[in-house]
Design a protein around this motif. Structure first.
Motif, PDB file in Angstrom:
ATOM      1  N   THR A  36      75.225  20.407  45.006  1.00  0.00           N
ATOM      2  CA  THR A  36      75.518  21.682  44.363  1.00  0.00           C
ATOM      3  C   THR A  36      74.557  21.959  43.217  1.00  0.00           C
ATOM      4  O   THR A  36      74.310  21.079  42.378  1.00  0.00           O
ATOM      5  CB  THR A  36      76.956  21.698  43.803  1.00  0.00           C
ATOM      6  OG1 THR A  36      77.873  21.351  44.844  1.00  0.00           O
ATOM      7  CG2 THR A  36      77.307  23.072  43.242  1.00  0.00           C
ATOM      8  N   THR A 196      65.694  29.606  41.344  1.00  0.00           N
ATOM      9  CA  THR A 196      66.634  30.032  42.371  1.00  0.00           C
ATOM     10  C   THR A 196      66.037  29.958  43.781  1.00  0.00           C
ATOM     11  O   THR A 196      66.777  29.786  44.754  1.00  0.00           O
ATOM     12  CB  THR A 196      67.136  31.458  42.109  1.00  0.00           C
ATOM     13  OG1 THR A 196      66.022  32.354  42.000  1.00  0.00           O
ATOM     14  CG2 THR A 196      67.959  31.513  40.823  1.00  0.00           C
ATOM     15  N   VAL A 199      66.681  26.504  44.832  1.00  0.00           N
ATOM     16  CA  VAL A 199      68.107  26.376  45.127  1.00  0.00           C
ATOM     17  C   VAL A 199      68.412  26.915  46.514  1.00  0.00           C
ATOM     18  O   VAL A 199      69.127  26.284  47.299  1.00  0.00           O
ATOM     19  CB  VAL A 199      68.945  27.111  44.059  1.00  0.00           C
ATOM     20  CG1 VAL A 199      70.419  27.135  44.449  1.00  0.00           C
ATOM     21  CG2 VAL A 199      68.773  26.449  42.693  1.00  0.00           C
ATOM     22  N   LYS A 200      67.859  28.075  46.843  1.00  0.00           N
ATOM     23  CA  LYS A 200      68.110  28.679  48.153  1.00  0.00           C
ATOM     24  C   LYS A 200      67.580  27.799  49.283  1.00  0.00           C
ATOM     25  O   LYS A 200      68.175  27.732  50.361  1.00  0.00           O
ATOM     26  CB  LYS A 200      67.466  30.061  48.220  1.00  0.00           C
ATOM     27  CG  LYS A 200      68.133  31.093  47.327  1.00  0.00           C
ATOM     28  CD  LYS A 200      67.362  32.412  47.352  1.00  0.00           C
ATOM     29  CE  LYS A 200      67.980  33.447  46.434  1.00  0.00           C
ATOM     30  NZ  LYS A 200      67.194  34.713  46.406  1.00  0.00           N
ATOM     31  N   GLU A 205      75.139  24.421  48.272  1.00  0.00           N
ATOM     32  CA  GLU A 205      76.202  25.046  47.505  1.00  0.00           C
ATOM     33  C   GLU A 205      75.727  25.346  46.080  1.00  0.00           C
ATOM     34  O   GLU A 205      74.873  24.644  45.541  1.00  0.00           O
ATOM     35  CB  GLU A 205      77.439  24.150  47.467  1.00  0.00           C
ATOM     36  CG  GLU A 205      78.018  23.889  48.847  1.00  0.00           C
ATOM     37  CD  GLU A 205      79.198  22.947  48.826  1.00  0.00           C
ATOM     38  OE1 GLU A 205      80.043  23.070  47.918  1.00  0.00           O
ATOM     39  OE2 GLU A 205      79.268  22.077  49.718  1.00  0.00           O
ATOM     40  N   THR A 206      76.299  26.385  45.480  1.00  0.00           N
ATOM     41  CA  THR A 206      75.884  26.811  44.142  1.00  0.00           C
ATOM     42  C   THR A 206      77.092  27.279  43.340  1.00  0.00           C
ATOM     43  O   THR A 206      77.978  27.952  43.877  1.00  0.00           O
ATOM     44  CB  THR A 206      74.856  27.953  44.230  1.00  0.00           C
ATOM     45  OG1 THR A 206      73.676  27.482  44.884  1.00  0.00           O
ATOM     46  CG2 THR A 206      74.481  28.462  42.848  1.00  0.00           C
ATOM     47  N   THR A 219      75.461  28.818  48.995  1.00  0.00           N
ATOM     48  CA  THR A 219      74.382  29.358  48.163  1.00  0.00           C
ATOM     49  C   THR A 219      73.971  30.763  48.569  1.00  0.00           C
ATOM     50  O   THR A 219      73.773  31.632  47.714  1.00  0.00           O
ATOM     51  CB  THR A 219      73.166  28.411  48.219  1.00  0.00           C
ATOM     52  OG1 THR A 219      73.535  27.161  47.633  1.00  0.00           O
ATOM     53  CG2 THR A 219      71.985  28.991  47.479  1.00  0.00           C
TER      54      THR A 219
END
Length: 249
Positions: A36, A196, A199-200, A205-206, A219
């Motif tokens: 996460t 970001t 992250v993507k 999960e975010t 996400t």
């Protein structure tokens, strides 16, 4: 789909400093084995949340439950700015601290422990750096050193506060590979990140927060334009002189 077992559970959690909240009314679960990212604007309470989970900051309200009920089952990587690199300690000694939970402070390192240290240094690409003092390391080398210490801690829960901040792209790629290896081992990983796009690509999960939770889940759904705009507006509307947060009835 059956509900996944929770590794970290936050219930109406409020965290802050001098009774003034930095994160408040957060409820939700980090599932066992999840990967996460925590994202949000500057000052959104991301690092504060990790400090609360690690046990270094006590809640103002609500509480945090760990599946293991043991804080030593958490490995925590603080921000680079929180580490005093002027302290005269070698790479070997810093990495060996990852064994303290198993050998204690005053016992010597066994042959098995020395092999584990060598393996951890090899895993992060620092073989041959054992006798270097940490003050001579580059930012990327220092982060590799700290990841080697995390490897030795062998914890089921790993907290990372901006692990890729101010390091080179090669180091970031190599450390991301280690994170994915931990994820494959079903460890629970929570990382504060600003990128970001990374992250993507890499985090399933975010949690998006702006002192209060904005969205938490898959996400692709969390990092939509509407949620991102809401997080920015909530942070901009924050009043540092507001009264202490009261718990909800």
């Amino acid at each position: 789909m059956p509900e996944r077992q929770s590794a970290i559970r936050c219930q109406d959690l409020t965290l802050g400093y001098n009774r003034h909240p930095a994160v408040h009314h957060l409820s939700g679960n980090f599932a066992h084995g999840s990967l996460t990212a925590i994202v949000g604007p500057n000052g959104a309470g991301k690092s504060t949340l990790l400090k609360g989970i690690s046990g270094s900051l006590k809640p103002i309200g609500g509480h945090i439950e760990l599946a293991s009920h043991k804080r030593h089952n958490i490995a925590y990587l603080p921000q680079a700015a929180d580490i005093d690199r002027s302290f005269p300690i070698t790479v070997y000694d810093l990495v060996s601290m990852g064994l303290w939970n198993t050998i204690g402070f005053f016992r010597g390192i066994s042959a098995s422990g020395k092999n584990k240290i060598a393996d951890a240094l090899h895993a992060v690409g620092l073989t041959g750096f054992e006798n270097r003092t940490i003050g001579t390391l580059s930012g990327g080398q220092m982060q590799r050193c700290l990841f080697a210490r995390l490897i030795l801690q062998d914890a089921p829960i790993i907290l990372l506060d901006e692990p890729f901040n101010a390091i080179d792209a090669k180091t970031a790629h190599d450390l991301m590979h280690i994170i994915h290896h931990w994820h494959h081992e079903k460890r629970t990983i929570v990382a504060v990140l600003h990128d970001t796009e990374l992250v993507k690509r890499a985090f399933p999960e975010t949690l998006l927060i702006a002192r209060e939770p904005i969205a938490w889940g898959e996400t692709s759904a969390v990092l939509c334009s509407e949620n991102m705009e809401r997080s920015r507006s909530m942070t901009e509307a924050y009043d540092p002189h507001a009264h202490d947060c009261e718990r909800a009835a």
